[in-house]
Design an enzyme around this catalytic site. Structure first.
Site, mmCIF file in Angstrom:
data_model
loop_
_atom_site.group_PDB
_atom_site.id
_atom_site.type_symbol
_atom_site.label_atom_id
_atom_site.label_comp_id
_atom_site.label_asym_id
_atom_site.label_seq_id
_atom_site.Cartn_x
_atom_site.Cartn_y
_atom_site.Cartn_z
ATOM 1 N N ARG A 97 0.737 -1.311 -0.025
ATOM 2 C CA ARG A 97 0.163 0.079 0.134
ATOM 3 C C ARG A 97 0.875 1.273 -0.032
ATOM 4 O O ARG A 97 0.521 2.263 -0.586
ATOM 5 C CB ARG A 97 -1.056 -0.114 1.279
ATOM 6 C CG ARG A 97 -1.830 1.132 1.240
ATOM 7 C CD ARG A 97 -2.542 1.554 0.022
ATOM 8 N NE ARG A 97 -3.335 0.403 -0.712
ATOM 9 C CZ ARG A 97 -3.871 0.249 -1.909
ATOM 10 N NH1 ARG A 97 -3.416 1.568 -2.644
ATOM 11 N NH2 ARG A 97 -4.395 -0.925 -2.430
ATOM 12 N N LYS A 132 1.790 24.797 -2.354
ATOM 13 C CA LYS A 132 0.251 24.191 -2.298
ATOM 14 C C LYS A 132 0.691 22.853 -2.390
ATOM 15 O O LYS A 132 0.096 22.280 -3.457
ATOM 16 C CB LYS A 132 -0.634 24.813 -3.191
ATOM 17 C CG LYS A 132 -0.828 26.307 -3.035
ATOM 18 C CD LYS A 132 -1.826 26.931 -3.945
ATOM 19 C CE LYS A 132 -1.983 28.218 -3.814
ATOM 20 N NZ LYS A 132 -2.955 28.874 -4.808
ATOM 21 N N LYS A 164 5.135 38.814 -1.016
ATOM 22 C CA LYS A 164 3.612 38.955 -1.424
ATOM 23 C C LYS A 164 2.741 40.126 -1.170
ATOM 24 O O LYS A 164 3.251 40.926 -0.312
ATOM 25 C CB LYS A 164 2.969 37.704 -1.419
ATOM 26 C CG LYS A 164 3.793 36.319 -1.738
ATOM 27 C CD LYS A 164 2.898 35.143 -1.943
ATOM 28 C CE LYS A 164 1.960 34.760 -2.999
ATOM 29 N NZ LYS A 164 1.514 33.682 -2.991
ATOM 30 N N GLU A 197 5.632 40.433 -5.746
ATOM 31 C CA GLU A 197 4.301 40.421 -6.274
ATOM 32 C C GLU A 197 3.625 41.434 -6.363
ATOM 33 O O GLU A 197 3.919 42.372 -5.655
ATOM 34 C CB GLU A 197 3.273 39.282 -5.467
ATOM 35 C CG GLU A 197 1.989 39.335 -6.013
ATOM 36 C CD GLU A 197 1.128 38.394 -5.254
ATOM 37 O OE1 GLU A 197 1.005 37.447 -5.160
ATOM 38 O OE2 GLU A 197 0.181 39.115 -4.505
ATOM 39 N N ASP A 219 0.397 38.688 -10.567
ATOM 40 C CA ASP A 219 -0.469 38.152 -9.976
ATOM 41 C C ASP A 219 -2.113 38.537 -10.410
ATOM 42 O O ASP A 219 -2.318 39.661 -10.453
ATOM 43 C CB ASP A 219 -0.654 38.247 -8.650
ATOM 44 C CG ASP A 219 -1.659 37.198 -7.862
ATOM 45 O OD1 ASP A 219 -1.436 35.993 -8.058
ATOM 46 O OD2 ASP A 219 -2.357 37.490 -7.001
#
Length: 281
Positions: A97, A132, A164, A197, A219
């Protein structure tokens, strides 16, 4: 790949799955039973995680013998056999597994990445992954992106400065953020790249006025604005587009002339590639 991360991952994953024993195998299969199994592909794609599977089998039972027939990064089709494994039957089932979960996840990411890379082949734009990712297996997911032909963005918060929108707002503006980042790097004697950004042309103008960065992240710019921004930057800094980029529109973003497009979808919502480990009888 960092071997210490891989070792910890395998040990923790086996501990999670096996606990105090694989009681099904222990109760039904004689301790001296031997057998063989094959890794069977059940869906077309690009295989990934073969090298990881070898390490998993080794950790479970160093006496297991694996014969690899298809290597990482190779396109596969239904009914292809990636490898065979032979040895103690209990050991094969204990590893089964974890091998499948790892390879299915990595192969799904590699397959998706390869499709995007192929879509962008007529351009010079590279596809980047993001942070992410699934906690504690980021190193595997980013490795799968590389195997698919993509490019790894920063691994974590420690290997690049990426300023950012929230950083800019908390710092009191673009100039403050960039200047503070440079002072920090100087104080800490760090040689990290700086990316910033921007959300609109006003912020882009401020970045170009201050300078001192390596890459500009554009962005959520629409196609027309993105083309205009790339023209304004005029090669002075590397450019990256992000926000709303999908497999369906990736090529249109690339055609705007950016150096990179970043896609969280490569890792956060990818479909695993179907495969199974079948006993050879």
């Amino acid at each position: 790949m960092k071997q210490d991360l891989l070792y910890k991952f395998i040990q923790n994953a086996l501990r999670e799955d096996v606990g105090n024993g694989d009681h099904t195998s222990l109760s039904t299969i004689p301790s001296n039973a031997v057998g063989s199994a094959k890794l069977l592909i059940k869906e077309n794609g690009v295989v990934s995680g073969v090298k990881i599977a070898l390490e998993i089998f080794k950790a479970v039972d160093p006496k297991l013998k694996v014969e690899v027939k298809i290597n990482d990064g190779t396109p596969v089709k239904i009914n292809d056999v990636v490898f065979t494994v032979s040895g103690n039957a209990r050991s094969i089932l204990t590893a089964e597994r974890l091998v499948l979960n790892t390879m299915q996840r990595m192969s799904g990411i590699t397959t998706t990445t390869r499709r995007i890379v192929d879509l962008l082949s007529s351009t010079s734009t590279k596809v980047l992954d993001t942070r992410k990712t699934t906690p504690n297996i980021r190193f595997l997911e980013k490795e799968a992106v590389k195997i698919g032909g993509g490019v790894n963005h920063r691994f974590g918060l420690y290997d690049m400065i990426l300023i950012k929108d929230n950083h800019i707002d908390y710092a009191g503006g673009i100039a403050n953020a960039i200047n503070a980042a440079h002072q920090y790097l100087k104080d800490k004697a760090l040689g990290l790249q700086i990316e910033i950004e921007v959300r609109d042309f006003l912020e882009l103008g401020q970045v170009l006025e201050v300078g001192g960065i390596d890459r500009i992240l554009l962005d959520n710019f629409n196609f027309n604005d993105l083309k205009k921004a790339v023209k304004i930057i005029d090669g002075r800094f590397k450019t990256e587009a992000s926000g709303g980029i999908t497999e369906e529109n990736a090529l249109e973003f690339a055609k705007c002339g950016v150096n990179y497009i970043s896609m969280g979808a490569l890792t956060h919502s990818v479909k695993s590639l179907d495969m199974s480990l079948k006993a050879i009888v």
